[in-house]
Motif scaffolding. Structure first.
Motif, PDB file in Angstrom:
ATOM      1  N   ASP A  64       2.905  13.498   9.644  1.00 57.23           N
ATOM      2  CA  ASP A  64       2.831  12.471   8.604  1.00 57.23           C
ATOM      3  C   ASP A  64       4.008  11.515   8.758  1.00 57.23           C
ATOM      4  OD1 ASP A  64       2.865  10.963   6.276  1.00 57.23           O
ATOM      5  OD2 ASP A  64       2.278  12.644   4.991  1.00 57.23           O
ATOM      6  N   GLU A  65       3.705  10.290   9.185  1.00 60.76           N
ATOM      7  CA  GLU A  65       4.767   9.313   9.443  1.00 60.76           C
ATOM      8  C   GLU A  65       5.504   8.913   8.172  1.00 60.76           C
ATOM      9  OE1 GLU A  65       2.577   6.185  11.274  1.00 60.76           O
ATOM     10  OE2 GLU A  65       2.285   7.290  13.138  1.00 60.76           O
ATOM     11  N   SER A  66       4.891   9.136   7.016  1.00 67.38           N
ATOM     12  CA  SER A  66       5.537   8.749   5.756  1.00 67.38           C
ATOM     13  C   SER A  66       6.432   9.848   5.210  1.00 67.38           C
ATOM     14  CB  SER A  66       4.483   8.392   4.710  1.00 67.38           C
ATOM     15  OG  SER A  66       3.818   9.555   4.242  1.00 67.38           O
TER      16      SER A  66
ATOM     17  N   LYS B  97      -5.699  12.975   4.242  1.00 64.95           N
ATOM     18  CA  LYS B  97      -4.850  12.625   5.382  1.00 64.95           C
ATOM     19  C   LYS B  97      -5.516  12.973   6.710  1.00 64.95           C
ATOM     20  CE  LYS B  97      -0.439  13.207   2.985  1.00 64.95           C
ATOM     21  NZ  LYS B  97       0.840  13.957   2.959  1.00 64.95           N
TER      22      LYS B  97
ATOM     23  N   GLU C  46      -8.446   6.699  11.465  1.00 65.07           N
ATOM     24  CA  GLU C  46      -7.905   5.862  10.389  1.00 65.07           C
ATOM     25  C   GLU C  46      -6.397   5.709  10.611  1.00 65.07           C
ATOM     26  OE1 GLU C  46      -9.285   4.164   7.899  1.00 65.07           O
ATOM     27  OE2 GLU C  46     -11.270   4.767   8.591  1.00 65.07           O
ATOM     28  N   PRO C  47      -5.866   4.520  10.449  1.00 59.50           N
ATOM     29  CA  PRO C  47      -4.421   4.357  10.621  1.00 59.50           C
ATOM     30  C   PRO C  47      -3.668   5.094   9.514  1.00 59.50           C
ATOM     31  CG  PRO C  47      -5.411   2.327   9.790  1.00 59.50           C
ATOM     32  CD  PRO C  47      -6.548   3.269  10.104  1.00 59.50           C
ATOM     33  N   GLN C  48      -2.503   5.617   9.875  1.00 64.25           N
ATOM     34  CA  GLN C  48      -1.760   6.420   8.895  1.00 64.25           C
ATOM     35  C   GLN C  48      -1.400   5.626   7.639  1.00 64.25           C
ATOM     36  OE1 GLN C  48       1.027   9.320   9.410  1.00 64.25           O
ATOM     37  NE2 GLN C  48       0.051  10.276  11.162  1.00 64.25           N
ATOM     38  N   TRP C  49      -1.155   4.331   7.778  1.00 56.71           N
ATOM     39  CA  TRP C  49      -0.789   3.576   6.578  1.00 56.71           C
ATOM     40  C   TRP C  49      -1.903   3.618   5.536  1.00 56.71           C
ATOM     41  CZ3 TRP C  49      -4.003  -0.217   4.983  1.00 56.71           C
ATOM     42  CH2 TRP C  49      -4.795  -0.853   5.931  1.00 56.71           C
ATOM     43  N   ALA C  50      -3.139   3.870   5.982  1.00 54.37           N
ATOM     44  CA  ALA C  50      -4.274   3.867   5.068  1.00 54.37           C
ATOM     45  C   ALA C  50      -4.536   5.229   4.431  1.00 54.37           C
ATOM     46  CB  ALA C  50      -5.540   3.397   5.807  1.00 54.37           C
TER      47      ALA C  50
ATOM     48  N   GLY D 118       1.223   8.650   2.686  1.00 58.57           N
ATOM     49  CA  GLY D 118       2.243   7.878   1.989  1.00 58.57           C
ATOM     50  C   GLY D 118       2.265   8.143   0.506  1.00 58.57           C
TER      51      GLY D 118
ATOM     52  N   THR E 106       2.386   7.015  -3.489  1.00 54.51           N
ATOM     53  CA  THR E 106       1.936   6.000  -4.431  1.00 54.51           C
ATOM     54  C   THR E 106       2.975   5.953  -5.539  1.00 54.51           C
ATOM     55  OG1 THR E 106       0.608   7.602  -5.656  1.00 54.51           O
ATOM     56  CG2 THR E 106      -0.504   6.316  -3.942  1.00 54.51           C
TER      57      THR E 106
ATOM     58  N   THR F 270      13.302  -0.016   2.462  1.00 51.69           N
ATOM     59  CA  THR F 270      12.030  -0.735   2.630  1.00 51.69           C
ATOM     60  C   THR F 270      11.667  -1.597   1.425  1.00 51.69           C
ATOM     61  OG1 THR F 270      10.764   1.149   1.809  1.00 51.69           O
ATOM     62  CG2 THR F 270      11.075   0.985   4.207  1.00 51.69           C
TER      63      THR F 270
END
Ligand code: FE2
Length: 107
Positions: A15-17, A57, A64-68, A71, A73, A90
């Motif tokens: 998970d990049e986030s 996820k 699906e791109p990870q940003w979608a 992350g 909320t 950020t």
């Protein structure tokens, strides 16, 4: 694939986030469900939601791109919480950061 297989497959996702988490994603799922069970023992539907809350996820495995799909909320229209991942670097250019109307955290 069963729901439990899907929950366990979360362990394959980086998970990049959430780069600061160093335990398997399935651990987080069980930890969430157990925490809800402790606080709400009579709400089995709530415990299930805790267990599966991150299975969306897994859509990253199908392109699906990870940003979608990963992350945090967070509410807007109030002060950003310090618990937001990467909040410190950020949100610097976000005009709401300096808006005097948004000096309180909504709880
Ligand atoms: Fe989660």
């Amino acid at each position: 694939m069963s729901m439990m297989d899907t929950v366990m497959s979360l362990d394959e996702l980086v998970d990049e986030s959430d780069p600061d988490v160093d335990f398997p994603n399935s651990f987080h799922a069980f930890q969430t469900a157990e925490g809800i069970r402790r606080e709400h023992p009579d709400n089995d539907w709530f415990q299930l939601v805790g267990l599966i809350h991150d299975v969306g996820k897994t859509m990253a495995f199908w392109g699906e791109p990870q940003w979608a799909v990963v992350g945090d909320t967070f509410p807007v229209g109030c002060k950003f919480q310090n618990s937001i991942v990467f909040r410190g670097n950020t949100f610097l250019d976000n005009p709401d950061e300096a808006n005097p109307k948004y000096k309180y955290v909504r709880l």
